[in-house]
Design a protein around this motif. Structure first.
Motif, PDB file in Angstrom:
ATOM      1  N   THR A 150       0.829  -1.407   0.035  1.00  0.00           N
ATOM      2  CA  THR A 150      -0.192  -0.080   0.005  1.00  0.00           C
ATOM      3  C   THR A 150       0.896   1.139  -0.050  1.00  0.00           C
ATOM      4  N   GLY A 151       2.017   1.311   0.892  1.00  0.00           N
ATOM      5  CA  GLY A 151       2.753   2.567   0.771  1.00  0.00           C
ATOM      6  C   GLY A 151       3.556   2.769  -0.534  1.00  0.00           C
ATOM      7  N   ARG A 152       4.135   1.346  -1.080  1.00  0.00           N
ATOM      8  CA  ARG A 152       4.920   1.626  -2.382  1.00  0.00           C
ATOM      9  C   ARG A 152       4.087   2.027  -3.534  1.00  0.00           C
ATOM     10  N   SER A 153       2.605   1.422  -3.523  1.00  0.00           N
ATOM     11  CA  SER A 153       1.844   1.751  -4.694  1.00  0.00           C
ATOM     12  C   SER A 153       1.439   3.416  -4.571  1.00  0.00           C
ATOM     13  N   ALA A 154       1.392   4.025  -3.278  1.00  0.00           N
ATOM     14  CA  ALA A 154       1.169   5.327  -2.983  1.00  0.00           C
ATOM     15  C   ALA A 154       2.140   6.056  -3.642  1.00  0.00           C
ATOM     16  N   PHE A 155       3.482   5.629  -3.416  1.00  0.00           N
ATOM     17  CA  PHE A 155       4.554   6.343  -3.982  1.00  0.00           C
ATOM     18  C   PHE A 155       4.454   6.493  -5.566  1.00  0.00           C
ATOM     19  N   VAL A 156       4.185   5.334  -5.974  1.00  0.00           N
ATOM     20  CA  VAL A 156       4.216   5.122  -7.515  1.00  0.00           C
ATOM     21  C   VAL A 156       3.057   6.020  -8.013  1.00  0.00           C
ATOM     22  N   LEU A 157       2.004   5.784  -7.594  1.00  0.00           N
ATOM     23  CA  LEU A 157       0.704   6.794  -8.070  1.00  0.00           C
ATOM     24  C   LEU A 157       0.997   8.155  -8.006  1.00  0.00           C
ATOM     25  N   ALA A 158       1.871   8.646  -6.786  1.00  0.00           N
ATOM     26  CA  ALA A 158       2.196  10.017  -6.826  1.00  0.00           C
ATOM     27  C   ALA A 158       3.159  10.468  -7.774  1.00  0.00           C
ATOM     28  N   ALA A 159       3.989   9.661  -8.173  1.00  0.00           N
ATOM     29  CA  ALA A 159       4.999   9.958  -9.271  1.00  0.00           C
ATOM     30  C   ALA A 159       4.281  10.113 -10.508  1.00  0.00           C
ATOM     31  N   VAL A 160       3.320   9.276 -10.737  1.00  0.00           N
ATOM     32  CA  VAL A 160       2.740   9.245 -11.966  1.00  0.00           C
ATOM     33  C   VAL A 160       1.793  10.602 -12.094  1.00  0.00           C
ATOM     34  N   ASN A 161       1.214  10.930 -11.063  1.00  0.00           N
ATOM     35  CA  ASN A 161       0.608  12.307 -10.987  1.00  0.00           C
ATOM     36  C   ASN A 161       1.433  13.334 -11.128  1.00  0.00           C
ATOM     37  N   LEU A 162       2.459  13.196 -10.814  1.00  0.00           N
ATOM     38  CA  LEU A 162       3.661  14.410 -10.761  1.00  0.00           C
ATOM     39  C   LEU A 162       4.007  14.690 -12.311  1.00  0.00           C
ATOM     40  N   ILE A 163       4.011  13.407 -13.035  1.00  0.00           N
ATOM     41  CA  ILE A 163       4.015  13.610 -14.604  1.00  0.00           C
ATOM     42  C   ILE A 163       3.050  14.431 -15.349  1.00  0.00           C
ATOM     43  N   PHE A 164       1.979  14.453 -14.871  1.00  0.00           N
ATOM     44  CA  PHE A 164       0.678  15.231 -15.423  1.00  0.00           C
ATOM     45  C   PHE A 164       0.697  16.788 -14.836  1.00  0.00           C
ATOM     46  N   VAL A 165       1.590  17.076 -14.147  1.00  0.00           N
ATOM     47  CA  VAL A 165       1.562  18.486 -13.588  1.00  0.00           C
ATOM     48  C   VAL A 165       1.632  19.640 -14.681  1.00  0.00           C
ATOM     49  N   PRO A 166       2.877  19.136 -15.605  1.00  0.00           N
ATOM     50  CA  PRO A 166       3.082  19.988 -16.803  1.00  0.00           C
ATOM     51  C   PRO A 166       2.010  20.244 -17.751  1.00  0.00           C
ATOM     52  N   SER A 167       0.965  19.216 -17.883  1.00  0.00           N
ATOM     53  CA  SER A 167       0.071  19.494 -18.853  1.00  0.00           C
ATOM     54  C   SER A 167      -0.711  20.562 -19.171  1.00  0.00           C
ATOM     55  N   LEU A 168      -0.488  21.592 -18.256  1.00  0.00           N
ATOM     56  CA  LEU A 168      -1.172  22.920 -18.770  1.00  0.00           C
ATOM     57  C   LEU A 168      -0.636  23.615 -19.949  1.00  0.00           C
ATOM     58  N   PHE A 169       0.579  23.103 -20.052  1.00  0.00           N
ATOM     59  CA  PHE A 169       1.218  23.675 -21.231  1.00  0.00           C
ATOM     60  C   PHE A 169       0.790  23.204 -22.872  1.00  0.00           C
ATOM     61  N   PHE A 170      -0.207  22.120 -22.542  1.00  0.00           N
ATOM     62  CA  PHE A 170      -0.608  21.368 -23.881  1.00  0.00           C
ATOM     63  C   PHE A 170      -1.779  21.523 -24.321  1.00  0.00           C
ATOM     64  N   GLY A 171      -2.524  22.565 -24.220  1.00  0.00           N
ATOM     65  CA  GLY A 171      -3.953  22.772 -24.644  1.00  0.00           C
ATOM     66  C   GLY A 171      -4.960  22.424 -23.756  1.00  0.00           C
ATOM     67  N   ASN A 172      -6.076  22.599 -24.349  1.00  0.00           N
ATOM     68  CA  ASN A 172      -7.570  22.227 -23.673  1.00  0.00           C
ATOM     69  C   ASN A 172      -8.050  21.276 -24.545  1.00  0.00           C
ATOM     70  N   THR A 173      -7.742  20.339 -25.268  1.00  0.00           N
ATOM     71  CA  THR A 173      -8.421  19.443 -25.990  1.00  0.00           C
ATOM     72  C   THR A 173      -8.816  17.804 -25.263  1.00  0.00           C
ATOM     73  N   PRO A 174      -9.913  17.682 -24.736  1.00  0.00           N
ATOM     74  CA  PRO A 174     -10.090  16.556 -23.965  1.00  0.00           C
ATOM     75  C   PRO A 174      -9.793  15.304 -24.593  1.00  0.00           C
ATOM     76  N   GLU A 175      -9.795  15.278 -25.864  1.00  0.00           N
ATOM     77  CA  GLU A 175      -9.237  13.911 -26.724  1.00  0.00           C
ATOM     78  C   GLU A 175      -7.828  13.676 -26.717  1.00  0.00           C
ATOM     79  N   HIS A 176      -7.093  14.523 -26.059  1.00  0.00           N
ATOM     80  CA  HIS A 176      -5.706  14.298 -26.042  1.00  0.00           C
ATOM     81  C   HIS A 176      -5.434  13.631 -24.709  1.00  0.00           C
ATOM     82  N   LEU A 177      -4.257  12.699 -24.867  1.00  0.00           N
ATOM     83  CA  LEU A 177      -4.066  12.107 -23.428  1.00  0.00           C
ATOM     84  C   LEU A 177      -3.347  13.320 -22.937  1.00  0.00           C
ATOM     85  N   TYR A 178      -2.405  14.254 -22.926  1.00  0.00           N
ATOM     86  CA  TYR A 178      -1.503  15.079 -22.369  1.00  0.00           C
ATOM     87  C   TYR A 178      -2.074  16.236 -22.646  1.00  0.00           C
TER      88      TYR A 178
END
Length: 221
Positions: A150-178
């Motif tokens: 449970t602790g290890r998976s929390a760290f992994v999921l936290a890292a994945v969320n951080l990957i998406f933090v800069p997504s505000l630079f990539f437009g506002n098209t919902p069909e896009h992954l990022y």
């Protein structure tokens, strides 16, 4: 408060949070164009309930850390704070979307039309959720209140969320992954978090029955 009671409350709150989120996410993919008001308001209401349950989870988790290992209460408090901020930010974005839908005289897609909200539940939400998960993972790893996964998976999921933090630079098209409101930034991250919360909620609830008479955890099997 009795530790077993706290574990059951925390587990039930986590399970309720997860179920509400799991029901909410598919409602975003029923319509290809602007959805009817009933769809938007229904998914927002379910999401609001999920966030209310999450606040209960964050509060109860802090208490669980406190009763399990008082020396690490500060970590539980950090988790509570980040969980509360995440929930509040997302509640604000939900309220703005609901208000826009109610006021509009024709169907709109608030994930596109209501500019700014997708930054709240996108980039800002991803950062707050990453911090919440980091605090939860750290608390679990330091207190042994749950199985190590449970602790290890929390760290992994936290890292994945951080990957998406800069997504505000990539437009506002919902069909896009990022993108600021892309399906990866919002729906995918929401779905993954939902199933993680479900697994952790079940684990916490079950842990209440795995306590020895002396109160020593028997959680590593």
């Amino acid at each position: 408060m009795n530790e077993i009671v706290v574990r059951r409350l925390t587990g039930l709150a986590g399970i309720a949070t997860a179920i509400a989120f799991i029901v909410e996410v598919p409602l975003y993919f029923i319509y290809s164009g602007p959805p009817p008001d009933s769809n938007v308001l229904a998914r927002l209401l379910i999401g609001i309930l999920a966030l209310a349950f999450m606040i209960v989870f964050a509060t109860a988790f802090r208490e669980l850390v406190k009763v399990t290992n008082p020396a690490h209460e500060w970590v539980g408090t950090l988790g509570f704070a980040f969980g509360l901020v995440y929930s509040t930010i997302t509640l604000v974005s939900s309220g703005l979307e609901a208000g826009a839908v109610i006021a509009a005289d024709h169907p709109i897609d608030p994930t596109i039309t209501v500019s700014g909200t997708y930054v709240l539940y996108g980039t800002i939400g991803r950062l707050m959720l990453a911090l919440f998960l980091t605090a939860v993972g750290f608390a679990i790893s330091r207190t042994d209140l749950l199985p190590p996964w449970t602790g290890r998976s929390a760290f992994v999921l936290a890292a994945v969320n951080l990957i998406f933090v800069p997504s505000l630079f990539f437009g506002n098209t919902p069909e896009h992954l990022y993108a600021a409101n892309g399906w990866g930034t919002t729906a995918l991250m929401g779905a993954i978090f939902s199933y993680w919360m479900l697994a952790v909620g079940i684990s916490i609830y079950r842990s209440a029955t795995l306590r020895t008479p002396a109160g020593t955890p028997a959680l590593r099997h």
